[in-house]
Write a protein that holds these residues in place. Structure first.
Motif, PDB file in Angstrom:
ATOM      1  N   TYR A 183       1.623  -5.354   3.316  1.00  0.00           N
ATOM      2  CA  TYR A 183       1.340  -6.730   3.729  1.00  0.00           C
ATOM      3  C   TYR A 183       2.071  -7.673   2.787  1.00  0.00           C
ATOM      4  O   TYR A 183       1.890  -7.609   1.572  1.00  0.00           O
ATOM      5  N   VAL A 184       2.897  -8.538   3.352  1.00  0.00           N
ATOM      6  CA  VAL A 184       3.643  -9.523   2.571  1.00  0.00           C
ATOM      7  C   VAL A 184       3.100 -10.900   2.918  1.00  0.00           C
ATOM      8  O   VAL A 184       3.066 -11.278   4.088  1.00  0.00           O
ATOM      9  N   TYR A 185       2.692 -11.635   1.896  1.00  0.00           N
ATOM     10  CA  TYR A 185       2.093 -12.958   2.086  1.00  0.00           C
ATOM     11  C   TYR A 185       3.011 -14.096   1.639  1.00  0.00           C
ATOM     12  O   TYR A 185       2.671 -15.256   1.799  1.00  0.00           O
ATOM     13  N   THR A 186       4.148 -13.767   1.082  1.00  0.00           N
ATOM     14  CA  THR A 186       5.079 -14.780   0.591  1.00  0.00           C
ATOM     15  C   THR A 186       5.519 -15.687   1.733  1.00  0.00           C
ATOM     16  O   THR A 186       5.947 -15.212   2.787  1.00  0.00           O
ATOM     17  N   TYR A 210       0.811  -1.218   0.000  1.00  0.00           N
ATOM     18  CA  TYR A 210       0.000   0.000   0.000  1.00  0.00           C
ATOM     19  C   TYR A 210       0.846   1.271   0.000  1.00  0.00           C
ATOM     20  O   TYR A 210       0.512   2.245  -0.672  1.00  0.00           O
ATOM     21  N   THR A 211       1.934   1.287   0.771  1.00  0.00           N
ATOM     22  CA  THR A 211       2.716   2.522   0.915  1.00  0.00           C
ATOM     23  C   THR A 211       3.460   2.898  -0.363  1.00  0.00           C
ATOM     24  O   THR A 211       3.988   4.006  -0.458  1.00  0.00           O
ATOM     25  N   HIS A 212       3.485   1.999  -1.337  1.00  0.00           N
ATOM     26  CA  HIS A 212       4.150   2.289  -2.606  1.00  0.00           C
ATOM     27  C   HIS A 212       3.166   2.704  -3.686  1.00  0.00           C
ATOM     28  O   HIS A 212       3.572   3.091  -4.774  1.00  0.00           O
ATOM     29  N   ASP A 225      -6.777  -6.953   5.936  1.00  0.00           N
ATOM     30  CA  ASP A 225      -5.528  -6.234   5.658  1.00  0.00           C
ATOM     31  C   ASP A 225      -5.811  -5.004   4.797  1.00  0.00           C
ATOM     32  O   ASP A 225      -5.422  -4.922   3.633  1.00  0.00           O
ATOM     33  N   THR A 226      -6.494  -4.038   5.400  1.00  0.00           N
ATOM     34  CA  THR A 226      -6.900  -2.843   4.665  1.00  0.00           C
ATOM     35  C   THR A 226      -6.333  -1.554   5.237  1.00  0.00           C
ATOM     36  O   THR A 226      -6.728  -0.472   4.821  1.00  0.00           O
ATOM     37  N   ASP A 227      -5.405  -1.664   6.164  1.00  0.00           N
ATOM     38  CA  ASP A 227      -4.734  -0.487   6.712  1.00  0.00           C
ATOM     39  C   ASP A 227      -3.726  -0.019   5.670  1.00  0.00           C
ATOM     40  O   ASP A 227      -2.669  -0.624   5.483  1.00  0.00           O
ATOM     41  N   THR A 228      -4.038   1.058   4.969  1.00  0.00           N
ATOM     42  CA  THR A 228      -3.196   1.515   3.855  1.00  0.00           C
ATOM     43  C   THR A 228      -1.935   2.243   4.306  1.00  0.00           C
ATOM     44  O   THR A 228      -1.142   2.663   3.470  1.00  0.00           O
ATOM     45  N   SER A 229      -1.728   2.354   5.599  1.00  0.00           N
ATOM     46  CA  SER A 229      -0.509   3.001   6.093  1.00  0.00           C
ATOM     47  C   SER A 229       0.644   2.006   6.213  1.00  0.00           C
ATOM     48  O   SER A 229       1.736   2.372   6.601  1.00  0.00           O
ATOM     49  N   ARG A 230       0.372   0.732   5.883  1.00  0.00           N
ATOM     50  CA  ARG A 230       1.419  -0.292   5.968  1.00  0.00           C
ATOM     51  C   ARG A 230       1.311  -1.248   4.788  1.00  0.00           C
ATOM     52  O   ARG A 230       0.335  -1.232   4.063  1.00  0.00           O
ATOM     53  N   GLY A 287       0.032   4.879  -5.468  1.00  0.00           N
ATOM     54  CA  GLY A 287      -0.549   6.207  -5.510  1.00  0.00           C
ATOM     55  C   GLY A 287      -1.911   6.169  -4.825  1.00  0.00           C
ATOM     56  O   GLY A 287      -2.442   5.099  -4.494  1.00  0.00           O
ATOM     57  N   PHE A 288      -2.490   7.326  -4.638  1.00  0.00           N
ATOM     58  CA  PHE A 288      -3.748   7.439  -3.896  1.00  0.00           C
ATOM     59  C   PHE A 288      -4.859   6.564  -4.485  1.00  0.00           C
ATOM     60  O   PHE A 288      -5.522   5.814  -3.763  1.00  0.00           O
ATOM     61  N   ILE A 289      -5.070   6.625  -5.777  1.00  0.00           N
ATOM     62  CA  ILE A 289      -6.174   5.892  -6.400  1.00  0.00           C
ATOM     63  C   ILE A 289      -5.942   4.386  -6.329  1.00  0.00           C
ATOM     64  O   ILE A 289      -6.847   3.627  -5.954  1.00  0.00           O
ATOM     65  N   LYS A 290      -4.741   3.938  -6.656  1.00  0.00           N
ATOM     66  CA  LYS A 290      -4.469   2.504  -6.600  1.00  0.00           C
ATOM     67  C   LYS A 290      -4.593   1.984  -5.171  1.00  0.00           C
ATOM     68  O   LYS A 290      -5.073   0.876  -4.942  1.00  0.00           O
ATOM     69  N   ARG A 291      -4.174   2.781  -4.205  1.00  0.00           N
ATOM     70  CA  ARG A 291      -4.289   2.388  -2.797  1.00  0.00           C
ATOM     71  C   ARG A 291      -5.760   2.144  -2.446  1.00  0.00           C
ATOM     72  O   ARG A 291      -6.109   1.137  -1.822  1.00  0.00           O
ATOM     73  N   LEU A 292      -6.636   3.040  -2.880  1.00  0.00           N
ATOM     74  CA  LEU A 292      -8.063   2.873  -2.601  1.00  0.00           C
ATOM     75  C   LEU A 292      -8.643   1.652  -3.312  1.00  0.00           C
ATOM     76  O   LEU A 292      -9.438   0.905  -2.733  1.00  0.00           O
ATOM     77  N   ILE A 293      -8.251   1.460  -4.563  1.00  0.00           N
ATOM     78  CA  ILE A 293      -8.742   0.302  -5.326  1.00  0.00           C
ATOM     79  C   ILE A 293      -8.300  -0.997  -4.655  1.00  0.00           C
ATOM     80  O   ILE A 293      -9.097  -1.923  -4.475  1.00  0.00           O
TER      81      ILE A 293
END
Length: 174
Positions: free
Chosen positions: A155-158, A126-128, A148-153, A130-136
């Motif tokens: 999330y790695v699932y690997t 999320y932190t990488h 996992d919707t906290d856009t301030s961090r 842009g605003f629109i992609k983050r919301l999408i």
């Protein structure tokens, strides 16, 4: 000692991290391994390679077109040398059927049927975005039941142990 080439395609960087991790695992086992972004390295497999591990990420239901082009161009070499594919997608995080479907589509499009395939979960950085992609991406994650919707961090699932096992299984077949 084998020389192993790890060409990959990545959109947001997680496939690059996985390719580098695989290279580290192979090097720890005494092999020479080089991970290279196909966009930068070009579409040729370097001379002297003993094996090839191709990596590709899935976005909007498809692997990167340029990775498919790379595989089509080098299909003869990939069929002659020990080779494998690792596919990175969010589907691999809980929807194995879809993740396998992406690989089947890739195999149909390229004509290459790798002897070994790894399905790895990606990340939501999320932190990488842009605003629109983050919301999408937040909306998509939420609609699939993810918390996992906290856009301030990010999330790695690997599952890194699975990536290591994939690399070691490949080595065992060399």
């Amino acid at each position: 000692m084998s020389t192993i080439y790890i060409p990959y395609g990545t959109t947001e960087g997680q496939t690059a991290k996985i390719a580098a991790f695989i290279a580290d695992v192979l090097q720890a086992h005494g092999h020479q391994a080089t991970a290279a972004d196909i966009k930068d390295a070009g579409d040729a497999i370097p001379e002297g390679c003993d094996a090839v591990l191709v990596g590709a990420s899935v976005h909007v239901g498809r692997h990167e077109k340029y990775v498919g082009d790379f595989v089509r161009k080098n299909r003869g070499t990939l069929e002659r040398l020990p080779s494998a594919l690792f596919s990175v997608s969010m589907a691999a995080h809980g929807d194995t059927e879809s993740a396998e479907g992406y690989v089947e589509k890739f195999e149909e499009e390229t004509g290459w049927r790798p002897a070994q395939v790894g399905l790895f979960s990606g990340a939501i950085p999320y932190t990488h975005y842009g605003f629109i992609k983050r919301l999408i991406m937040k909306r998509i994650a939420g609609s699939q039941g993810s918390t996992d919707t906290d856009t301030s961090r990010d999330y790695v699932y690997t599952e890194w142990d699975g990536v290591k096992q994939f690399a070691e299984d490949f080595l065992a077949k060399l």
